[in-house]
Design an enzyme around this catalytic site. Structure first.
Site, short mmCIF file in Angstrom:
data_model
loop_
_atom_site.label_atom_id
_atom_site.label_comp_id
_atom_site.label_asym_id
_atom_site.label_seq_id
_atom_site.Cartn_x
_atom_site.Cartn_y
_atom_site.Cartn_z
N GLY A 232 0.85 -1.19 0.00
CA GLY A 232 0.00 0.00 0.00
C GLY A 232 0.88 1.24 0.00
O GLY A 232 2.06 1.18 -0.37
N SER A 233 0.32 2.33 0.45
CA SER A 233 1.07 3.60 0.41
C SER A 233 2.12 3.63 1.51
O SER A 233 2.04 2.92 2.52
CB SER A 233 0.10 4.76 0.59
OG SER A 233 -0.50 4.66 1.86
N THR A 234 3.09 4.50 1.32
CA THR A 234 4.15 4.66 2.32
C THR A 234 3.57 5.15 3.64
O THR A 234 3.96 4.69 4.72
CB THR A 234 5.23 5.62 1.78
OG1 THR A 234 5.78 5.03 0.60
CG2 THR A 234 6.34 5.86 2.79
N GLY A 237 1.99 2.25 5.31
CA GLY A 237 3.04 1.31 5.69
C GLY A 237 3.67 1.71 7.02
O GLY A 237 3.97 0.86 7.88
N GLU A 255 5.63 -3.35 0.88
CA GLU A 255 5.75 -2.94 -0.54
C GLU A 255 4.98 -1.64 -0.66
O GLU A 255 3.76 -1.63 -0.57
CB GLU A 255 5.12 -4.02 -1.45
CG GLU A 255 5.82 -5.35 -1.43
CD GLU A 255 7.17 -5.34 -2.13
OE1 GLU A 255 7.49 -4.36 -2.82
OE2 GLU A 255 7.91 -6.31 -1.96
N CYS A 289 2.12 1.31 -8.75
CA CYS A 289 3.20 1.80 -7.88
C CYS A 289 4.48 2.09 -8.66
O CYS A 289 5.25 2.96 -8.28
CB CYS A 289 3.48 0.78 -6.79
SG CYS A 289 3.82 -0.87 -7.45
N GLU A 388 3.71 10.99 -4.89
CA GLU A 388 3.07 10.00 -5.76
C GLU A 388 1.63 10.43 -6.03
O GLU A 388 0.83 10.58 -5.11
CB GLU A 388 3.08 8.63 -5.05
CG GLU A 388 2.54 7.52 -5.89
CD GLU A 388 2.48 6.20 -5.13
OE1 GLU A 388 2.09 6.20 -3.94
OE2 GLU A 388 2.81 5.16 -5.73
P1 NAD Z 1 -3.41 2.40 1.15
O1 NAD Z 1 -2.16 2.56 1.90
O2 NAD Z 1 -4.44 3.43 1.25
O3 NAD Z 1 -4.12 1.03 1.56
C1 NAD Z 1 -3.47 -0.23 1.43
C2 NAD Z 1 -4.14 -1.20 2.36
O4 NAD Z 1 -3.90 -0.79 3.69
C3 NAD Z 1 -5.65 -1.29 2.20
O5 NAD Z 1 -6.08 -2.62 2.33
C4 NAD Z 1 -6.15 -0.46 3.37
O6 NAD Z 1 -7.44 -0.82 3.81
C5 NAD Z 1 -5.11 -0.78 4.42
N1 NAD Z 1 -5.02 0.20 5.51
C6 NAD Z 1 -5.30 1.52 5.46
N2 NAD Z 1 -5.12 2.08 6.69
C7 NAD Z 1 -4.72 1.08 7.51
C8 NAD Z 1 -4.41 1.01 8.89
N3 NAD Z 1 -4.48 2.09 9.70
N4 NAD Z 1 -4.02 -0.19 9.41
C9 NAD Z 1 -3.94 -1.28 8.63
N5 NAD Z 1 -4.27 -1.28 7.31
C10 NAD Z 1 -4.64 -0.11 6.76
O7 NAD Z 1 -2.98 2.17 -0.37
P2 NAD Z 1 -3.94 1.96 -1.61
O8 NAD Z 1 -4.57 3.26 -1.95
O9 NAD Z 1 -4.79 0.77 -1.38
O10 NAD Z 1 -2.90 1.55 -2.73
C11 NAD Z 1 -2.15 2.48 -3.42
C12 NAD Z 1 -0.76 2.57 -2.82
O11 NAD Z 1 -0.17 1.28 -2.80
C13 NAD Z 1 0.18 3.42 -3.65
O12 NAD Z 1 0.98 4.18 -2.81
C14 NAD Z 1 1.01 2.40 -4.41
O13 NAD Z 1 2.26 2.88 -4.81
C15 NAD Z 1 1.12 1.31 -3.39
N6 NAD Z 1 1.39 0.03 -4.04
C16 NAD Z 1 2.64 -0.50 -3.88
C17 NAD Z 1 2.95 -1.69 -4.51
C18 NAD Z 1 4.31 -2.31 -4.38
O14 NAD Z 1 4.45 -3.48 -4.69
N7 NAD Z 1 5.31 -1.58 -3.93
C19 NAD Z 1 1.98 -2.36 -5.28
C20 NAD Z 1 0.72 -1.78 -5.40
C21 NAD Z 1 0.44 -0.59 -4.76
#
Ligand code: NAD
Length: 485
Positions: A232-234, A237, A255, A289, A388
């Site tokens: 997910g997003s940094t 993370g 990731e 990403c 991003e």
């Molecule tokens: P996001 O960080 O908003 O969410 C990712 C996941 O985290 C979701 O399932 C969300 O419900 C969960 N989440 C959100 N808040 C949380 C919390 N407080 N505790 C636990 N879990 C929580 O990201 P997104 O909008 O779903 O995805 C886009 C982002 O993911 C972009 O930054 C993209 O670059 C990144 N991404 C990275 C990769 C990689 O392999 N490096 C691949 C795909 C996407």
């Protein structure tokens, strides 16, 4: 309205725990990004339901881990076959939840199936080491599963993200509690039936939908989950790692996001480079990403390159429309939130004085469509060059020397994917070595990636790697055994 998928209208909205579908107390809504209409209300797994999933995963763990690894691999191979067999259903579900266009999505399903099969093929590679270095001893390491593990996924490549986690996690003998993104729960939940049909025993592979702050946080802070893989997003993370540290210090792999540089030297094949660079940011409407969102072009070719790039970008995105329509090539952004975020970045870049070369506006009045957008030389410290966007928005920047562009490309907290286009082998290798990035493309760019080599980011783009043997290592713990002879 044309519909590119036939005969499938099956939506599963309940949690999948212990091979059973379970209603939650609360639900949340998802909407069709092509038209904004309500698609479904989905169960939101709360702390109690996450606990039930952990109970089931713990109960299933010992027997699953004790199986011959080839038996676990057979389940993964059958699941891969079932994903392919249900392609039409998955296409429909992804179109009405995150706007994946039906003509392109079968390739991602194939990709996900390939990842599962690849990991099944690694079943015999879960090895340790031996050592005879200590007199009177034969020493060894063995690689063992963690037990009940967690996985938290994003929405932009829903089935691929699941496969990248479930494949290595399950073949190594772990059991899994997986949370899909709240934007894309439909395909994950539909997979529940296929998990049963593939022969996974109850409790091995559980799926708990819900928002991050509820379901995700319950997984990240769970005291009996010993390993968590997050994509997910940094920003998220960072939260997840903190929750893991503050609970049971579980092992975490991350990731995360990217702001990937793509460097073009004058000796590159400009037409081919422009086409690849454009496809990288057009793919999935920029919601990837590893998208090449920062392009650096030598000043001697800037005018020619920008002309080619803009033309290729418009061609690559093509026709905006309903994701279910087989003639659509330009997908909507995943939801209203994502759309508003992108438009705010475009607005911000305009206010910061960046030169808008093309795009910048919404397409139509229904659904969440953004024109492919390019800014020229917004300035290295501009927001559009640093953050991003996760949309079809790129900046093109000029440079003069190798030293300058290397510095500019590395001037970021992200480090996921970088690319260099040149015919000079020495220069290509120098950049491959010096670009601060988990992955480097030479005369190619994202979405190119080989699944038999590690995938992941450096700096704030991640921690640990997915794919290949490194993924097997990430999903197992090393134990050292000393044998006195
Ligand atoms: P996001 O960080 O908003 O969410 C990712 C996941 O985290 C979701 O399932 C969300 O419900 C969960 N989440 C959100 N808040 C949380 C919390 N407080 N505790 C636990 N879990 C929580 O990201 P997104 O909008 O779903 O995805 C886009 C982002 O993911 C972009 O930054 C993209 O670059 C990144 N991404 C990275 C990769 C990689 O392999 N490096 C691949 C795909 C996407």
């Amino acid at each position: 309205m044309a519909n590119g998928v036939q005969g499938v209208h099956d939506i599963e909205t309940r949690c999948f725990i212990d091979n059973k579908f379970v209603e939650a107390k609360e639900t949340f809504a998802i909407h069709n990004p092509s038209n904004g209409e309500l698609t479904a209300r989905i169960s939101q797994a709360d702390v109690d339901l996450v606990d039930s999933a952990v109970d089931a995963a713990e109960a299933a763990g010992p027997a699953w881990a004790a199986l011959d690894s080839s038996t676990r691999a057979e389940c993964l191979n059958r699941l891969a076959d079932l994903l392919i067999a249900h392609t039409q259903q998955f296409c429909w579900l992804e179109a009405i939840s995150v706007g994946k266009v039906v003509t392109f999505y079968p390739a991602e399903i194939q990709w996900a199936a390939n990842v599962l099969r690849y990991n099944a093929g690694l079943a015999r590679e879960i090895h340790g080491e031996t050592s005879m270095a200590t007199a009177g001893f034969l020493n060894m390491t063995i690689r063992q599963p963690y037990g009940a593990c967690g996985a938290i996924c994003p929405w932009n490549g829903p089935l691929i993200a699941i496969a990248l986690k479930a494949g290595p996690a399950l073949v190594t003998g772990n059991t899994l509690i997986l949370k899909p993104s709240e934007k894309s729960p439909l395909t994950a939940l539909y997979m529940g039936k296929l998990i049963i049909d593939a022969g996974f025993p109850p409790g091995v592979f559980n799926i708990v939908p819900g928002h991050g702050r509820v379901t995700g946080a319950a997984i990240a802070s769970h005291m009996r989950i010993r390993k968590l893989a997050f994509t997910g997003s940094t920003a998220t993370g960072r939260i997840v790692k903190k929750l893991a540290a503050e609970s049971n210090l579980k092992n975490v792999t991350l990731e995360l996001g990217g702001k990937s540089p793509l460097i073009v030297f004058p000796d590159a094949d400009l037409e081919e480079t422009a086409a690849m660079a454009a496809f990288s940011i057009a793919y999935n409407s920029g919601q990837i990403c590893i998208a090449s969102s920062r392009v650096y072009v030598h000043e001697s070719i800037i005018d020619k390159f920008v002309g080619l790039y803009v033309a290729q970008l418009k061609k690559a995105m093509g026709k905006a429309g309903d994701a279910l329509n087989p003639t659509t090539t330009h997908a909507p952004q995943a939801d209203a939130l994502q759309y508003e975020r992108i438009m705010a970045y475009i607005d911000g870049a305009n206010k910061e004085g960046a030169k808008l070369v093309t795009g910048g506006k919404r397409i139509g009045v229904q659904g969440y469509f953004v024109e492919p957008t390019v800014f020229l030389n917004p300035g290295q410290s501009s927001t559009i060059n640093r953050e991003e966007v996760f949309g079809p928005v790129a900046s093109v920047n000029t440079f003069v020397s190798e030293e300058e562009v290397l510095k500019l490309a590395n001037d970021t907290e992200y480090g996921l994917y970088a690319s260099v286009f040149t015919k000079d082998l020495n220069r290509a290798l120098k950049f491959a070595k010096q670009l601060e990035s988990g992955m480097v493309g030479v005369n190619c760019t994202s979405p190119t990636m080989p699944f038999d080599l590690p995938f992941g980011g450096s700096k704030q783009s991640g921690e640990g790697r997915e794919c290949a043997l490194q993924a097997l290592h990430a999903w197992t713990e090393t134990k050292t055994v000393m044998i006195k002879l």
